[in-house]
Design an enzyme around this catalytic site. Structure first.
Site, mmCIF file in Angstrom:
data_model
loop_
_atom_site.group_PDB
_atom_site.id
_atom_site.type_symbol
_atom_site.label_atom_id
_atom_site.label_comp_id
_atom_site.label_asym_id
_atom_site.label_seq_id
_atom_site.Cartn_x
_atom_site.Cartn_y
_atom_site.Cartn_z
ATOM 1 N N HIS A 119 0.757 -1.143 0.022
ATOM 2 C CA HIS A 119 0.039 -0.057 -0.026
ATOM 3 C C HIS A 119 0.774 1.161 0.094
ATOM 4 O O HIS A 119 0.154 2.292 0.103
ATOM 5 C CB HIS A 119 -0.897 0.024 1.219
ATOM 6 C CG HIS A 119 -0.389 0.248 2.428
ATOM 7 N ND1 HIS A 119 0.163 -0.691 3.330
ATOM 8 C CD2 HIS A 119 0.088 1.577 3.026
ATOM 9 C CE1 HIS A 119 0.756 -0.317 4.571
ATOM 10 N NE2 HIS A 119 0.620 1.302 4.427
HETATM 11 C C1 UD1 Z 1 -2.296 5.623 5.581
HETATM 12 C C2 UD1 Z 1 -1.020 6.306 6.089
HETATM 13 C C3 UD1 Z 1 -0.026 5.477 6.141
HETATM 14 C C4 UD1 Z 1 -0.538 4.014 6.711
HETATM 15 C C5 UD1 Z 1 -1.633 3.737 6.351
HETATM 16 C C6 UD1 Z 1 -2.166 2.442 6.896
HETATM 17 C C7 UD1 Z 1 -0.909 8.747 5.653
HETATM 18 C C8 UD1 Z 1 -0.504 9.879 5.014
HETATM 19 N N1 UD1 Z 1 -0.698 7.678 5.296
HETATM 20 O O1 UD1 Z 1 -2.300 5.525 4.188
HETATM 21 O O2 UD1 Z 1 1.189 6.052 6.736
HETATM 22 O O3 UD1 Z 1 0.548 3.302 6.319
HETATM 23 O O4 UD1 Z 1 -2.678 4.652 6.292
HETATM 24 O O5 UD1 Z 1 -2.926 1.517 6.260
HETATM 25 O O6 UD1 Z 1 -1.657 9.264 6.629
HETATM 26 N N2 UD1 Z 1 -9.387 4.345 1.646
HETATM 27 C C9 UD1 Z 1 -10.757 3.592 1.582
HETATM 28 N N3 UD1 Z 1 -11.182 3.391 2.490
HETATM 29 C C10 UD1 Z 1 -10.658 3.641 3.826
HETATM 30 C C11 UD1 Z 1 -9.597 4.177 3.857
HETATM 31 C C12 UD1 Z 1 -9.045 4.586 2.714
HETATM 32 O O7 UD1 Z 1 -11.036 3.236 0.375
HETATM 33 O O8 UD1 Z 1 -11.359 3.252 4.646
HETATM 34 C C13 UD1 Z 1 -8.930 4.739 0.187
HETATM 35 C C14 UD1 Z 1 -9.153 5.780 -0.318
HETATM 36 O O9 UD1 Z 1 -9.289 5.885 -1.940
HETATM 37 C C15 UD1 Z 1 -7.863 6.720 0.159
HETATM 38 C C16 UD1 Z 1 -6.892 5.719 0.173
HETATM 39 O O10 UD1 Z 1 -7.223 4.651 0.315
HETATM 40 O O11 UD1 Z 1 -7.960 7.772 -0.787
HETATM 41 C C17 UD1 Z 1 -5.661 6.261 0.913
HETATM 42 O O12 UD1 Z 1 -6.111 6.592 2.307
HETATM 43 P P1 UD1 Z 1 -5.312 7.571 3.187
HETATM 44 O O13 UD1 Z 1 -6.154 7.060 4.516
HETATM 45 O O14 UD1 Z 1 -5.244 8.899 2.586
HETATM 46 O O15 UD1 Z 1 -4.049 6.902 3.108
HETATM 47 P P2 UD1 Z 1 -3.551 5.391 3.244
HETATM 48 O O16 UD1 Z 1 -2.668 5.070 1.927
HETATM 49 O O17 UD1 Z 1 -4.656 4.553 3.902
HETATM 50 N N1 UDP Z 2 -3.500 -5.709 9.177
HETATM 51 C C1 UDP Z 2 -4.671 -6.302 9.323
HETATM 52 N N2 UDP Z 2 -5.433 -6.794 8.270
HETATM 53 C C2 UDP Z 2 -4.779 -6.673 6.957
HETATM 54 C C3 UDP Z 2 -3.503 -6.004 6.629
HETATM 55 C C4 UDP Z 2 -2.793 -5.467 8.106
HETATM 56 O O1 UDP Z 2 -5.377 -6.383 10.216
HETATM 57 O O2 UDP Z 2 -5.515 -7.131 5.882
HETATM 58 C C5 UDP Z 2 -2.880 -5.333 10.265
HETATM 59 C C6 UDP Z 2 -1.525 -5.576 10.685
HETATM 60 O O3 UDP Z 2 -1.476 -6.738 11.363
HETATM 61 C C7 UDP Z 2 -0.915 -4.393 11.607
HETATM 62 C C8 UDP Z 2 -1.524 -3.253 10.918
HETATM 63 O O4 UDP Z 2 -2.954 -3.635 10.195
HETATM 64 O O5 UDP Z 2 -1.185 -4.510 12.759
HETATM 65 C C9 UDP Z 2 -0.705 -2.567 9.906
HETATM 66 O O6 UDP Z 2 -1.262 -1.624 9.254
HETATM 67 P P1 UDP Z 2 -0.790 -1.009 7.824
HETATM 68 O O7 UDP Z 2 0.228 -2.110 6.833
HETATM 69 O O8 UDP Z 2 -2.079 -0.653 6.934
HETATM 70 O O9 UDP Z 2 0.082 0.298 8.106
HETATM 71 P P2 UDP Z 2 1.450 0.659 8.618
HETATM 72 O O10 UDP Z 2 2.018 -0.094 9.604
HETATM 73 O O11 UDP Z 2 2.184 0.316 7.293
HETATM 74 O O12 UDP Z 2 1.611 2.133 8.610
#
Ligand code: UD1
Ligand code: UDP
Length: 378
Positions: free
Chosen positions: A207
């Protein structure tokens, strides 16, 4: 400090929930008044609600519903929503977690309002300002009043940036506390059976913007993951970010590739526990595979969690090198280089953090030594 002071936890994204649960539990055990503010950065049931259920987190006192958007739009909505709720609730301390946009916005709002803050997972650095998270980390640590570090390397990063060491507490890793708590529930078999996976399988999560936002990078990555799937069947619980781009690049279900929605916390870690290999660009998954002893290949040029390489099962790889690295990891199995988990990854970080916060609320001396928390590991 007021009688019966209030602690607010600002949570927005999936990894925040995992890190906060042990701290919330630790504070509850000490009778501290607290509430969760959910910013709504993540809002799908499988990115949010399922974590509250799996981790036993209490219902938020507010959900700001900020949703998705560009960095500017999302951060602006977070700032406006958080300012309102902080003014309304008038907390004595606001606790923020990790490195997401909700973390950054909360620390900025509180700094401007003069509300004290604590940062859980302070001092991690990738030294790559191209990562949005790295910007969030640096700003958050510059403004936080109390900093909780999860690994010893964080202490020197913070000192190098001029953070007063008296504000920093090395407490261990609350994400690992959550994993310890979940361990008795982690059973790969039912999840594997439900997904129709064979006994030997790999798990991939992808991601990071640098991997999934640009079509060329996405294609290179997908080709590499497809090459791994020719060695061992791969299941990908896919984060919503980049879902379309990765599918366009060829990441679709097939005989040895299973693309599914994100999994809940217990189901996901069950699957990881039974996996022969994990391929990821996640921060948290690097730590969880270290604790579970599952080989992990992180498709990134750097990591803010080098301890998962020195003390764990993690290796950094480029997409081009991923297939060969997977072959080697599958042949080698899961021995950790040092044979030991990182210091203080013992399941007791939440109670340590809670004790420091409770003393801080009482106005006690904040020095780490005074809290019985080791400041510097040998
Ligand atoms: C965010 C964090 C990242 C973290 C990740 C964990 C920032 C800058 N980034 O990234 O550090 O690793 O969360 O998962 O804060 N979306 C959905 N449903 C949701 C949430 C998001 O469809 O419930 C989609 C939307 O299209 C959105 C995209 O995911 O635009 C990105 O979501 P966003 O929260 O902006 O950033 P992440 O890539 O999730
Ligand atoms: N995780 C989860 N379901 C998934 C993928 C990840 O529960 O399908 C959990 C994972 O075990 C960890 C957390 O989500 O505890 C990590 O989140 P993510 O990778 O989205 O964010 P990051 O750690 O990169 O910020």
């Amino acid at each position: 400090m007021r009688d019966n002071p209030l602690v607010l936890h600002v949570l927005g994204a999936r990894p925040n929930f995992v890190k906060a649960a042990p701290v919330v539990r630790g504070l509850a055990d000490l009778g501290v008044r607290q509430g969760i503010v959910h910013t709504g950065q993540h809002y799908d049931a499988l990115m949010s609600d399922v974590f509250f259920a799996d981790l036993g987190l209490p219902e938020p006192i507010a959900n700001l519903g900020v949703g998705s958007g560009s960095h500017a739009k999302q951060t602006a909505a977070l700032l406006v929503g958080l300012e309102e709720v902080v003014l309304k609730e008038s907390p004595d301390l606001v606790v923020v977690y990790g490195d997401v946009n909700s973390t950054l916005a909360a620390i900025l709002v509180c700094a401007k309002l003069g509300v004290p803050t604590a940062h859980v997972e302070a001092g991690l650095r990738s030294f790559d300002r191209g990562m949005p998270e790295e910007v969030n980390r640096v700003v958050t640590d510059a403004l936080a009043d109390v900093l909780f570090a999860t690994s010893p390397d964080a202490l020197s990063h913070l000192a190098n940036e001029g953070v007063d060491p008296a504000k920093v507490h090395l407490v261990g890793n609350p994400m690992i506390d959550s994993l310890f708590s979940a361990l008795p529930k982690l059973d790969p078999e039912p999840v594997r059976a439900r997904l129709g996976l064979p006994e030997a399988y790999a798990v991939a999560t992808l991601h990071r913007p640098a991997n999934v936002d640009d079509p060329e990078s996405a294609r290179e990555l997908v080709d590499a993951v497809l090459a791994v799937s020719r060695q061992i069947p791969v299941v990908v619980p896919l984060h919503p970010r980049g879902r379309t781009r990765l599918a366009e690049a060829g990441l679709v279900s097939g005989e040895t590739m299973t693309i599914i929605d994100p999994l809940g916390y217990v189901d996901f870690l069950s699957l990881v526990r039974g996996a022969k290999l994990v391929v990821t660009d996640s921060g948290g998954v690097q730590e969880e595979t270290t604790m579970l002893g599952v080989p992990c290949l992180t498709v990134r040029p750097n990591t803010e969690r080098p301890i998962t390489i020195t003390h764990g099962t993690n290796r950094l790889v480029t997409p081009a090198l991923l297939p060969a690295a997977a072959e080697k990891a599958l042949a080698d199995g899961a021995a950790t280089p040092s044979g030991e988990l990182p210091p203080l990854w013992d399941g007791a970080a939440g109670p340590r953090i809670a004790r420091v916060i409770a003393s801080w609320l009482k106005g006690d001396n904040l020095s780490p030594a005074a809290q019985g928390v080791p400041q510097q590991m040998g």
